[in-house]
Design a protein around this motif. Structure first.
Motif, mmCIF file in Angstrom:
data_model
loop_
_atom_site.group_PDB
_atom_site.id
_atom_site.type_symbol
_atom_site.label_atom_id
_atom_site.label_comp_id
_atom_site.label_asym_id
_atom_site.label_seq_id
_atom_site.Cartn_x
_atom_site.Cartn_y
_atom_site.Cartn_z
ATOM 1 N N UNK A 1 0.853 -1.182 0.000
ATOM 2 C CA UNK A 1 0.000 0.000 0.000
ATOM 3 C C UNK A 1 0.886 1.228 0.000
ATOM 4 N N UNK A 2 0.356 2.316 -0.500
ATOM 5 C CA UNK A 2 1.128 3.553 -0.514
ATOM 6 C C UNK A 2 0.422 4.622 -1.316
ATOM 7 N N UNK A 3 1.231 5.490 -1.921
ATOM 8 C CA UNK A 3 0.680 6.605 -2.687
ATOM 9 C C UNK A 3 1.330 6.676 -4.065
ATOM 10 N N UNK A 4 0.565 7.215 -5.003
ATOM 11 C CA UNK A 4 1.060 7.458 -6.347
ATOM 12 C C UNK A 4 0.591 8.855 -6.745
ATOM 13 N N UNK A 5 1.556 9.694 -7.118
ATOM 14 C CA UNK A 5 1.209 11.074 -7.459
ATOM 15 C C UNK A 5 2.328 11.684 -8.290
ATOM 16 N N UNK A 6 1.950 12.341 -9.371
ATOM 17 C CA UNK A 6 2.902 13.057 -10.236
ATOM 18 C C UNK A 6 4.083 12.183 -10.662
ATOM 19 N N UNK A 7 3.808 10.931 -11.009
ATOM 20 C CA UNK A 7 4.857 10.038 -11.488
ATOM 21 C C UNK A 7 5.740 9.452 -10.405
ATOM 22 N N UNK A 8 5.407 9.684 -9.140
ATOM 23 C CA UNK A 8 6.183 9.114 -8.035
ATOM 24 C C UNK A 8 5.317 8.101 -7.300
ATOM 25 N N UNK A 9 5.882 6.937 -7.045
ATOM 26 C CA UNK A 9 5.198 5.841 -6.373
ATOM 27 C C UNK A 9 5.985 5.492 -5.118
ATOM 28 N N UNK A 10 5.315 5.495 -3.989
ATOM 29 C CA UNK A 10 5.928 5.200 -2.695
ATOM 30 C C UNK A 10 5.061 4.132 -2.029
ATOM 31 N N UNK A 11 5.599 2.894 -1.912
ATOM 32 C CA UNK A 11 4.799 1.795 -1.379
ATOM 33 C C UNK A 11 5.522 1.060 -0.253
ATOM 34 N N UNK A 12 4.726 0.358 0.550
ATOM 35 C CA UNK A 12 5.223 -0.398 1.697
ATOM 36 C C UNK A 12 4.689 -1.819 1.598
ATOM 37 N N UNK A 13 5.529 -2.801 1.925
ATOM 38 C CA UNK A 13 5.100 -4.207 1.872
ATOM 39 C C UNK A 13 4.623 -4.696 3.235
ATOM 40 N N UNK A 14 3.889 -3.885 3.914
ATOM 41 C CA UNK A 14 3.351 -4.214 5.232
ATOM 42 C C UNK A 14 2.939 -2.943 5.940
ATOM 43 N N UNK A 15 2.873 -3.020 7.250
ATOM 44 C CA UNK A 15 2.500 -1.881 8.076
ATOM 45 C C UNK A 15 3.620 -0.841 8.038
ATOM 46 N N UNK A 16 3.320 0.351 7.537
ATOM 47 C CA UNK A 16 4.386 1.351 7.375
ATOM 48 C C UNK A 16 4.914 1.905 8.697
#
Length: 133
Positions: free
Chosen positions: A105-120
């Motif tokens: 889960x994470x965020x995607x905005x303006x061509x940047x993707x920041x995700x976590x493979x569990x509880x951040x």
């Protein structure tokens, strides 16, 4: 006869109230996000454990997102099948290889993707940061 009609109308109104006016499927289809705007190849900038300040940049990893909600997560010379979705700027991905899927889960905005493979908040969770190629 009038009592039967009133009873029928009362049951009908209760049934409408319980089922709602529109179906969940119709709502979901009306709110469907155009995934083609997010589709493409995302190149890994860095990954790190949440509890660490040390960014790992020497590992190559990428993510290919297809407009149909499928894709490939490539890392450490392996390729994993994924399914993904977007809701606003919230991104969710399920990675499948063997056994239960890993949920990112994470965020995607303006061509940047920041995700976590569990509880951040968990120090053993990896954060992956990408930019769109």
């Amino acid at each position: 006869m009038k009592k039967s009609l009133k009873l029928f109308l009362a049951i009908f109104i209760v049934m409408i109230a319980l089922t709602g006016c529109g179906s969940k499927k119709e709502e979901k289809e009306n709110n469907k996000v155009d995934l083609s705007a997010y589709a493409g190849t995302y190149v890994g900038e860095y990954t790190k454990l949440v509890g660490s300040d040390l960014k790992e940049t020497d590992k190559e990893f990428s993510l290919v997102l297809n407009a149909d909600g499928t894709g490939q997560h490539n890392r450490n010379d392996y390729s994993f099948n994924v399914t993904w979705s977007v809701d606003g700027d919230k991104f969710e991905m399920k990675e499948t290889f063997v056994g239960d899927p890993i949920i990112y889960t994470g965020t995607i905005k303006d061509g940047k993707l920041d995700i976590f493979n569990g509880d951040k908040e968990d120090i053993w969770t990896y954060e992956y940061v990408y930019h769109k190629k």
